[in-house]
Design a protein around this motif. Structure first.
Motif, PDB file in Angstrom:
ATOM      1  N   ARG A 259       0.855  -1.178   0.000  1.00 24.71           N
ATOM      2  CA  ARG A 259       0.000   0.000   0.000  1.00 24.71           C
ATOM      3  C   ARG A 259       0.892   1.229   0.000  1.00 24.71           C
ATOM      4  O   ARG A 259       2.115   1.137   0.129  1.00 24.71           O
ATOM      5  CB  ARG A 259      -0.924   0.025   1.223  1.00 24.71           C
ATOM      6  CG  ARG A 259      -0.209  -0.060   2.562  1.00 24.71           C
ATOM      7  CD  ARG A 259      -1.198  -0.149   3.708  1.00 24.71           C
ATOM      8  NE  ARG A 259      -0.557  -0.338   4.995  1.00 24.71           N
ATOM      9  CZ  ARG A 259      -0.067   0.611   5.760  1.00 24.71           C
ATOM     10  NH1 ARG A 259      -0.120   1.877   5.338  1.00 24.71           N
ATOM     11  NH2 ARG A 259       0.475   0.344   6.926  1.00 24.71           N
ATOM     12  N   ALA A 260       0.274   2.382  -0.147  1.00 20.82           N
ATOM     13  CA  ALA A 260       1.042   3.619  -0.199  1.00 20.82           C
ATOM     14  C   ALA A 260       1.793   3.836   1.118  1.00 20.82           C
ATOM     15  O   ALA A 260       1.284   3.529   2.201  1.00 20.82           O
ATOM     16  CB  ALA A 260       0.109   4.803  -0.476  1.00 20.82           C
ATOM     17  N   VAL A 261       3.007   4.356   1.008  1.00 22.55           N
ATOM     18  CA  VAL A 261       3.802   4.633   2.200  1.00 22.55           C
ATOM     19  C   VAL A 261       3.819   6.136   2.456  1.00 22.55           C
ATOM     20  O   VAL A 261       3.649   6.942   1.540  1.00 22.55           O
ATOM     21  CB  VAL A 261       5.249   4.110   2.047  1.00 22.55           C
ATOM     22  CG1 VAL A 261       5.259   2.602   1.965  1.00 22.55           C
ATOM     23  CG2 VAL A 261       5.928   4.729   0.820  1.00 22.55           C
ATOM     24  N   SER A 262       4.011   6.499   3.709  1.00 17.68           N
ATOM     25  CA  SER A 262       4.094   7.904   4.090  1.00 17.68           C
ATOM     26  C   SER A 262       5.550   8.291   4.261  1.00 17.68           C
ATOM     27  O   SER A 262       6.422   7.427   4.377  1.00 17.68           O
ATOM     28  CB  SER A 262       3.344   8.127   5.406  1.00 17.68           C
ATOM     29  OG  SER A 262       4.003   7.438   6.468  1.00 17.68           O
ATOM     30  N   PRO A 263       5.873   9.594   4.282  1.00 19.15           N
ATOM     31  CA  PRO A 263       7.261  10.002   4.548  1.00 19.15           C
ATOM     32  C   PRO A 263       7.802   9.431   5.850  1.00 19.15           C
ATOM     33  O   PRO A 263       8.939   8.960   5.902  1.00 19.15           O
ATOM     34  CB  PRO A 263       7.158  11.532   4.586  1.00 19.15           C
ATOM     35  CG  PRO A 263       5.995  11.858   3.713  1.00 19.15           C
ATOM     36  CD  PRO A 263       5.013  10.745   3.941  1.00 19.15           C
ATOM     37  N   THR A 264       6.976   9.448   6.903  1.00 19.83           N
ATOM     38  CA  THR A 264       7.428   8.913   8.186  1.00 19.83           C
ATOM     39  C   THR A 264       7.717   7.423   8.093  1.00 19.83           C
ATOM     40  O   THR A 264       8.749   6.937   8.578  1.00 19.83           O
ATOM     41  CB  THR A 264       6.383   9.176   9.277  1.00 19.83           C
ATOM     42  OG1 THR A 264       6.165  10.582   9.393  1.00 19.83           O
ATOM     43  CG2 THR A 264       6.835   8.623  10.615  1.00 19.83           C
ATOM     44  N   GLY A 265       6.820   6.682   7.466  1.00 18.73           N
ATOM     45  CA  GLY A 265       7.032   5.248   7.315  1.00 18.73           C
ATOM     46  C   GLY A 265       8.253   4.927   6.479  1.00 18.73           C
ATOM     47  O   GLY A 265       8.987   3.975   6.769  1.00 18.73           O
ATOM     48  N   LEU A 266       8.494   5.754   5.446  1.00 17.16           N
ATOM     49  CA  LEU A 266       9.625   5.509   4.555  1.00 17.16           C
ATOM     50  C   LEU A 266      10.953   5.719   5.278  1.00 17.16           C
ATOM     51  O   LEU A 266      11.850   4.872   5.209  1.00 17.16           O
ATOM     52  CB  LEU A 266       9.532   6.418   3.331  1.00 17.16           C
ATOM     53  CG  LEU A 266      10.512   6.108   2.195  1.00 17.16           C
ATOM     54  CD1 LEU A 266      10.156   4.783   1.550  1.00 17.16           C
ATOM     55  CD2 LEU A 266      10.502   7.225   1.160  1.00 17.16           C
ATOM     56  N   VAL A 267      11.107   6.836   5.987  1.00 13.04           N
ATOM     57  CA  VAL A 267      12.393   7.115   6.638  1.00 13.04           C
ATOM     58  C   VAL A 267      12.595   6.196   7.850  1.00 13.04           C
ATOM     59  O   VAL A 267      13.738   5.865   8.185  1.00 13.04           O
ATOM     60  CB  VAL A 267      12.515   8.592   7.050  1.00 13.04           C
ATOM     61  CG1 VAL A 267      12.467   9.491   5.835  1.00 13.04           C
ATOM     62  CG2 VAL A 267      11.447   8.989   8.053  1.00 13.04           C
ATOM     63  N   THR A 268      11.501   5.795   8.502  1.00 14.19           N
ATOM     64  CA  THR A 268      11.635   4.843   9.606  1.00 14.19           C
ATOM     65  C   THR A 268      12.180   3.519   9.103  1.00 14.19           C
ATOM     66  O   THR A 268      13.104   2.933   9.690  1.00 14.19           O
ATOM     67  CB  THR A 268      10.286   4.621  10.307  1.00 14.19           C
ATOM     68  OG1 THR A 268       9.821   5.858  10.856  1.00 14.19           O
ATOM     69  CG2 THR A 268      10.422   3.600  11.422  1.00 14.19           C
ATOM     70  N   PHE A 269      11.626   3.055   7.997  1.00  8.85           N
ATOM     71  CA  PHE A 269      12.149   1.823   7.394  1.00  8.85           C
ATOM     72  C   PHE A 269      13.604   1.997   6.994  1.00  8.85           C
ATOM     73  O   PHE A 269      14.443   1.124   7.267  1.00  8.85           O
ATOM     74  CB  PHE A 269      11.327   1.437   6.165  1.00  8.85           C
ATOM     75  CG  PHE A 269      12.054   0.495   5.243  1.00  8.85           C
ATOM     76  CD1 PHE A 269      12.169  -0.860   5.566  1.00  8.85           C
ATOM     77  CD2 PHE A 269      12.649   0.965   4.077  1.00  8.85           C
ATOM     78  CE1 PHE A 269      12.864  -1.731   4.723  1.00  8.85           C
ATOM     79  CE2 PHE A 269      13.351   0.097   3.240  1.00  8.85           C
ATOM     80  CZ  PHE A 269      13.458  -1.253   3.562  1.00  8.85           C
ATOM     81  N   LEU A 270      13.924   3.115   6.344  1.00  4.34           N
ATOM     82  CA  LEU A 270      15.274   3.328   5.843  1.00  4.34           C
ATOM     83  C   LEU A 270      16.289   3.373   6.979  1.00  4.34           C
ATOM     84  O   LEU A 270      17.360   2.763   6.892  1.00  4.34           O
ATOM     85  CB  LEU A 270      15.316   4.621   5.028  1.00  4.34           C
ATOM     86  CG  LEU A 270      16.652   4.961   4.355  1.00  4.34           C
ATOM     87  CD1 LEU A 270      17.075   3.827   3.427  1.00  4.34           C
ATOM     88  CD2 LEU A 270      16.526   6.269   3.584  1.00  4.34           C
ATOM     89  N   GLU A 271      15.965   4.095   8.044  1.00  7.55           N
ATOM     90  CA  GLU A 271      16.893   4.186   9.171  1.00  7.55           C
ATOM     91  C   GLU A 271      17.157   2.814   9.782  1.00  7.55           C
ATOM     92  O   GLU A 271      18.306   2.454  10.070  1.00  7.55           O
ATOM     93  CB  GLU A 271      16.335   5.136  10.223  1.00  7.55           C
ATOM     94  CG  GLU A 271      17.261   5.347  11.412  1.00  7.55           C
ATOM     95  CD  GLU A 271      16.712   6.354  12.397  1.00  7.55           C
ATOM     96  OE1 GLU A 271      17.473   6.785  13.278  1.00  7.55           O
ATOM     97  OE2 GLU A 271      15.525   6.729  12.287  1.00  7.55           O
ATOM     98  N   GLU A 272      16.109   2.043   9.982  1.00 11.95           N
ATOM     99  CA  GLU A 272      16.268   0.716  10.581  1.00 11.95           C
ATOM    100  C   GLU A 272      16.975  -0.243   9.626  1.00 11.95           C
ATOM    101  O   GLU A 272      17.798  -1.067  10.045  1.00 11.95           O
ATOM    102  CB  GLU A 272      14.891   0.163  10.968  1.00 11.95           C
ATOM    103  CG  GLU A 272      14.209   0.958  12.073  1.00 11.95           C
ATOM    104  CD  GLU A 272      12.794   0.481  12.339  1.00 11.95           C
ATOM    105  OE1 GLU A 272      12.297  -0.360  11.542  1.00 11.95           O
ATOM    106  OE2 GLU A 272      12.184   0.936  13.324  1.00 11.95           O
TER     107      GLU A 272
END
Length: 369
Positions: A321-334
């Protein structure tokens, strides 16, 4: 207590009372000075009582008491030094945090028509700021953003970071075009290069370590990408000055955004033609990702670089499903932390997305949840 037990169960020719000094030394690292003195005094009392009961009082007892008293006084003095050092460290840490907040201000969840999220991590675990930078400012010309990476890393790069951010924040409010903003930053960096800081008055510490101050022969520059969003954030103007290519996440697909590359900031005097600003339209739900090379150059245990676009694509596919900016950077950082537990470079990533219209807001909230 173990020392006194050993002294009690062994023959008189064995003497373990002197080991009581170990408890005083250990107290040095956990108790305040009065606590250290109390531990030492208690040890002296226990030693005297035990030796008296066992009728072992002799020259060794006097020597042990003398040593224990001397170690107690010395440990209390060292405890005072430790407390002062800790207090100074806390003060320095508070100043560092204040500098970080002044330069790299926390990102709000939304600025006007733009939603945003990001993370920052310095390569030096003891430092709160390094050689990467970002700044987001609403201006009369639209929301302007800079994401960059100065030469160097860690604390030694903060002087250049301060120059770039302060110059951007001023020029972004005054200059009508992104290339003019970049020109002002160019001038500021060239001044840093050509006019290194002098020795401070009053014999204080220099701004740079000896031999590290930039001079005319040194390179003082920063790769950066400058963005300017339209009034509704549905279009973005991009000026790239030698930075990493931007990525877009559109309809679950991560792709590289076309840009016109140019020389880094600080090298404007070497340009033969003005850098070209490129404009891209943004669809509802699009996410623009700006990042530093610390992300793409993070390596796993086998030395493989972090595959940013592929990992984002896999995340979007797995999410379904569509991702949000917060969800995207949280995934990227982890995900970067999992890929490369030991980072050797500073890294920053900022995700930006046009805010949904009133009709889309309920759907967007459900996506964030």
């Amino acid at each position: 207590m173990a020392t006194l037990v050993l002294d009690h169960v062994t023959p008189p020719r064995y003497f373990f009372g002197a080991l009581l000094t170990a408890s005083v030394v250990l107290a040095l690292f956990t108790y305040p000075p009065l606590g250290v003195l109390a531990v030492g005094a208690a040890g002296c009392v226990l030693l005297v009582v035990t030796e008296t009961v066992e009728d072992y009082v002799g020259p060794m007892t006097i020597v042990a008491l003398t040593v224990l008293a001397a170690v107690t006084v010395l440990s209390a003095a060292l405890c005072v030094v430790r407390q002062r050092a800790e207090s100074r460290f806390r003060s320095v840490q508070a100043v560092a945090e204040a500098v970080q907040l002044a330069l790299l201000r926390p990102l709000p969840a939304r600025i006007g028509p733009l939603r945003l999220a990001g993370f920052y991590r310095a390569a030096d675990d003891e430092a709160l700021i390094g050689g990467d930078l970002y700044s987001v400012r609403p201006t009369p010309f639209g929301i302007r953003v800079i994401v960059g990476d100065v030469k160097g890393k860690g604390v030694s790069a903060t002087q250049t970071v301060a120059t770039v951010i302060s110059s951007f924040q001023e020029a972004a409010l005054l200059q009508p075009s992104l290339d003019q903003v970049a020109e002002r930053i160019d001038v500021a960096l060239q001044l840093d290069r050509d006019n290194p800081p002098a020795e401070p008055m009053g014999g204080g510490r220099p701004a740079y370590a000896r031999g590290k101050a930039p001079g005319p022969a040194d390179e003082v520059f920063a790769t950066a990408v400058l963005l300017e969003f339209a009034a509704d954030a549905r279009a973005v103007r991009i000026l790239d000055r030698g930075h990493q290519p931007l990525l877009t996440v559109r309809h679950g697909t991560a792709s590289v955004l076309e840009m016109d590359h140019s020389l880094p900031l600080g090298m404007g005097d070497l340009l033969t033609a003005p850098p070209r600003t490129v404009t891209h339209a943004l669809d509802p739900g699009d996410i623009l990702l700006a990042y530093s090379d610390g992300v793409t150059e993070a390596r796993d245990s086998s030395g493989t670089f972090y595959p940013l676009r592929e990992q984002l694509q896999a995340h979007c596919t797995d999410t379904g499903r569509a991702v949000s900016p917060t969800g995207l950077v949280t995934f990227l950082e982890e995900d970067v932390a999992r890929w490369a537990p030991a980072l050797t470079d500073d890294l920053v990533a900022i995700a930006l997305q046009p805010a949904p219209s009133h009709d889309e807001s309920s759907t967007d909230r459900a996506t964030d949840e």
